[in-house]
Write a protein that holds these residues in place. Structure first.
Motif, mmCIF file in Angstrom:
data_model
loop_
_atom_site.group_PDB
_atom_site.id
_atom_site.type_symbol
_atom_site.label_atom_id
_atom_site.label_comp_id
_atom_site.label_asym_id
_atom_site.label_seq_id
_atom_site.Cartn_x
_atom_site.Cartn_y
_atom_site.Cartn_z
ATOM 1 N N ASP A 47 0.838 -1.218 0.000
ATOM 2 C CA ASP A 47 0.000 0.000 0.000
ATOM 3 C C ASP A 47 0.865 1.258 0.000
ATOM 4 O OD1 ASP A 47 -2.394 -1.432 0.026
ATOM 5 O OD2 ASP A 47 -2.281 -1.693 2.194
ATOM 6 N N ILE A 48 1.950 1.232 0.778
ATOM 7 C CA ILE A 48 2.842 2.407 0.797
ATOM 8 C C ILE A 48 3.508 2.562 -0.567
ATOM 9 C CG2 ILE A 48 4.926 3.399 1.861
ATOM 10 C CD1 ILE A 48 4.059 2.020 4.482
ATOM 11 N N TYR A 111 2.156 11.498 4.268
ATOM 12 C CA TYR A 111 2.126 10.533 5.367
ATOM 13 C C TYR A 111 2.005 9.105 4.883
ATOM 14 C CZ TYR A 111 -2.897 11.672 4.678
ATOM 15 O OH TYR A 111 -4.135 11.944 4.142
ATOM 16 N N TRP A 112 2.440 8.190 5.740
ATOM 17 C CA TRP A 112 2.124 6.774 5.579
ATOM 18 C C TRP A 112 2.224 6.085 6.933
ATOM 19 C CZ3 TRP A 112 6.288 4.061 7.312
ATOM 20 C CH2 TRP A 112 7.591 4.482 6.993
ATOM 21 N N GLY A 117 0.471 0.300 12.522
ATOM 22 C CA GLY A 117 -0.003 1.589 13.046
ATOM 23 C C GLY A 117 -1.389 1.967 12.553
ATOM 24 N N GLY A 119 -5.555 1.761 11.599
ATOM 25 C CA GLY A 119 -6.831 1.318 12.154
ATOM 26 C C GLY A 119 -7.170 1.906 13.512
ATOM 27 N N SER A 120 -6.377 2.876 14.000
ATOM 28 C CA SER A 120 -6.678 3.409 15.335
ATOM 29 C C SER A 120 -6.751 4.928 15.361
ATOM 30 C CB SER A 120 -5.617 2.913 16.322
ATOM 31 O OG SER A 120 -4.346 3.267 15.834
ATOM 32 N N GLY A 121 -6.832 5.545 14.198
ATOM 33 C CA GLY A 121 -7.002 7.007 14.173
ATOM 34 C C GLY A 121 -5.721 7.789 14.422
ATOM 35 N N SER A 154 -7.041 7.772 2.618
ATOM 36 C CA SER A 154 -6.343 9.056 2.712
ATOM 37 C C SER A 154 -7.346 10.221 2.659
ATOM 38 C CB SER A 154 -5.313 9.169 1.585
ATOM 39 O OG SER A 154 -4.481 10.267 1.806
ATOM 40 N N ARG A 156 -10.346 10.218 3.871
ATOM 41 C CA ARG A 156 -10.966 10.328 5.195
ATOM 42 C C ARG A 156 -10.016 11.000 6.186
ATOM 43 N NH1 ARG A 156 -15.089 11.331 6.713
ATOM 44 N NH2 ARG A 156 -15.155 10.136 8.631
ATOM 45 N N LYS A 160 -11.048 14.374 8.114
ATOM 46 C CA LYS A 160 -11.167 14.345 9.578
ATOM 47 C C LYS A 160 -10.129 15.242 10.254
ATOM 48 C CE LYS A 160 -12.361 10.412 11.602
ATOM 49 N NZ LYS A 160 -12.298 8.980 11.971
HETATM 50 C C1 LIG Z 1 -3.845 6.267 4.575
HETATM 51 C C2 LIG Z 1 -3.463 5.832 5.979
HETATM 52 C C3 LIG Z 1 -2.501 6.829 6.599
HETATM 53 C C4 LIG Z 1 -4.760 5.849 6.815
HETATM 54 O O1 LIG Z 1 -4.469 5.454 8.117
HETATM 55 P P1 LIG Z 1 -5.340 4.313 8.820
HETATM 56 O O2 LIG Z 1 -4.875 4.153 10.206
HETATM 57 O O3 LIG Z 1 -5.311 3.128 7.927
HETATM 58 O O4 LIG Z 1 -6.786 4.951 8.798
HETATM 59 P P2 LIG Z 1 -7.893 4.805 9.900
HETATM 60 O O5 LIG Z 1 -8.035 3.375 10.306
HETATM 61 O O6 LIG Z 1 -7.667 5.845 10.962
HETATM 62 O O7 LIG Z 1 -9.185 5.145 9.073
HETATM 63 C C5 LIG Z 1 -9.492 6.456 8.672
HETATM 64 C C6 LIG Z 1 -10.808 6.399 7.921
HETATM 65 O O8 LIG Z 1 -10.580 5.831 6.626
HETATM 66 C C7 LIG Z 1 -11.450 4.719 6.437
HETATM 67 N N1 LIG Z 1 -10.703 3.724 5.694
HETATM 68 C C8 LIG Z 1 -9.580 3.096 6.075
HETATM 69 N N2 LIG Z 1 -9.179 2.248 5.095
HETATM 70 C C9 LIG Z 1 -10.097 2.358 4.100
HETATM 71 C C10 LIG Z 1 -10.244 1.767 2.815
HETATM 72 N N3 LIG Z 1 -9.348 0.885 2.360
HETATM 73 N N4 LIG Z 1 -11.315 2.111 2.067
HETATM 74 C C11 LIG Z 1 -12.226 3.021 2.517
HETATM 75 N N5 LIG Z 1 -12.115 3.646 3.711
HETATM 76 C C12 LIG Z 1 -11.064 3.301 4.479
HETATM 77 C C13 LIG Z 1 -11.785 4.244 7.827
HETATM 78 O O9 LIG Z 1 -13.023 3.529 7.834
HETATM 79 C C14 LIG Z 1 -11.869 5.544 8.568
HETATM 80 O O10 LIG Z 1 -13.086 6.189 8.283
HETATM 81 P P3 LIG Z 1 -14.088 6.639 9.458
HETATM 82 O O11 LIG Z 1 -13.264 7.481 10.367
HETATM 83 O O12 LIG Z 1 -15.147 7.367 8.749
HETATM 84 O O13 LIG Z 1 -14.498 5.382 10.127
HETATM 85 C C15 LIG Z 1 -2.853 4.409 6.009
HETATM 86 O O14 LIG Z 1 -3.841 3.475 5.687
HETATM 87 C C16 LIG Z 1 -1.683 4.254 5.052
HETATM 88 O O15 LIG Z 1 -0.616 4.761 5.297
HETATM 89 N N6 LIG Z 1 -1.912 3.533 3.955
HETATM 90 C C17 LIG Z 1 -0.863 3.196 2.990
HETATM 91 C C18 LIG Z 1 -0.209 4.383 2.276
HETATM 92 C C19 LIG Z 1 -1.116 5.527 1.968
HETATM 93 O O16 LIG Z 1 -2.283 5.393 1.612
HETATM 94 N N7 LIG Z 1 -0.545 6.735 2.103
HETATM 95 C C20 LIG Z 1 -1.223 7.969 1.827
HETATM 96 C C21 LIG Z 1 -0.772 8.527 0.523
HETATM 97 S S1 LIG Z 1 -1.676 10.028 0.155
#
Ligand SMILES: CC(C)(COP(=O)(O)OP(=O)(O)OC[C@H]1O[C@@H](n2cnc3c(N)ncnc32)[C@H](O)[C@@H]1OP(=O)(O)O)[C@@H](O)C(=O)NCCC(=O)NCCS
Length: 196
Positions: A47-48, A111-112, A117, A119-121, A154, A156, A160
């Motif tokens: 994903d990263i 960010y990543w 890390g 699923g916990s906000g 991202s 969301r 938020k």
């Molecule tokens: C993007 C990222 C930072 C989000 O962090 P996270 O801890 O996974 O996110 P959270 O669990 O806090 O969820 C945040 C919100 O996104 C939603 N969400 C999480 N994964 C999701 C997915 N795959 N599809 C849809 N919504 C999703 C959650 O339900 C939550 O929504 P809610 O607050 O309305 O319930 C993380 O997943 C990540 O680093 N991913 C890989 C790399 C990436 O995407 N980097 C960003 C580049 S711009």
């Protein structure tokens, strides 16, 4: 009429490199050479790789990158933190300000998080904390977050953390599977504080 720089040269370099606290046992600190294995691990997360396009790292390249984070801070070009456990241990994520335009008062948040890390906000709190540092300590006026329209997580995080959607930039970033449209989100220093 001359318009003065929003953030004068030298202000960022002079700021104390303090640790920024986060809720739930996490903090933001600077990357250290011994954190290289965390960057190496980020290069193996699909994903990263897909969304941040950071590429793979050997341990040596990871150490070079960490040295570059420090040099970029010193040059006032970027401010990059590790998201790490308060109790010590390797980072689970990265957050930072890049594409800094100090004279114009803007920058972009990147960010990543590794799966450990997620699923916990944590990232919403980290994004808000870095934004407050950027506005209150550094003195920027506008921060943006951009992400592929195919990355709803991202989107969301941005919403938020107080970055409403401003629009869609067509064909804005080249990913492994082609050009992606990107959402543009932004937060201003004058926006109301975020509750989370
Ligand atoms: C993007 C990222 C930072 C989000 O962090 P996270 O801890 O996974 O996110 P959270 O669990 O806090 O969820 C945040 C919100 O996104 C939603 N969400 C999480 N994964 C999701 C997915 N795959 N599809 C849809 N919504 C999703 C959650 O339900 C939550 O929504 P809610 O607050 O309305 O319930 C993380 O997943 C990540 O680093 N991913 C890989 C790399 C990436 O995407 N980097 C960003 C580049 S711009």
């Amino acid at each position: 009429m001359d318009i003065p720089p929003v953030v004068p040269p030298g202000r960022m370099r002079a700021l104390p490199r303090t640790v920024l606290g986060l809720p739930d046992g996490w903090l933001l600190r600077h990357w250290e050479p011994y954190d290289a294995p965390a960057l190496v691990a980020s290069g193996t997360d699909p994903d990263i790789q897909r969304w941040n396009r950071t590429g793979r790292f050997t341990e040596a390249r990871a150490e070079e990158r960490i040295a570059r984070y420090r040099a970029n801070w010193e040059a006032e070009e970027a401010a990059i933190w590790a998201i790490a456990p308060e109790a010590g241990g390797l980072p689970v994520g990265l957050i930072g300000l890049a594409d800094l335009d100090l004279a114009g008062g803007s920058g972009e948040i990147l960010y990543w998080l590794m799966p450990a890390g997620r699923g916990s906000g944590t990232m919403v709190g980290a994004t808000d904390r870095v934004s407050r540092w950027a506005f209150e300590e550094l003195g920027l006026h506008r921060l943006r977050i951009t992400h592929s329209v195919a990355n709803p997580a991202s989107c969301r995080i941005a919403e938020k953390a107080g970055f409403p959607l401003e629009g869609t930039m067509r064909g804005a970033l080249l990913h492994a599977d082609g050009w992606h449209d990107e959402h543009l989100h932004a937060r201003l220093r004058t926006d109301r504080p975020v509750r989370h």
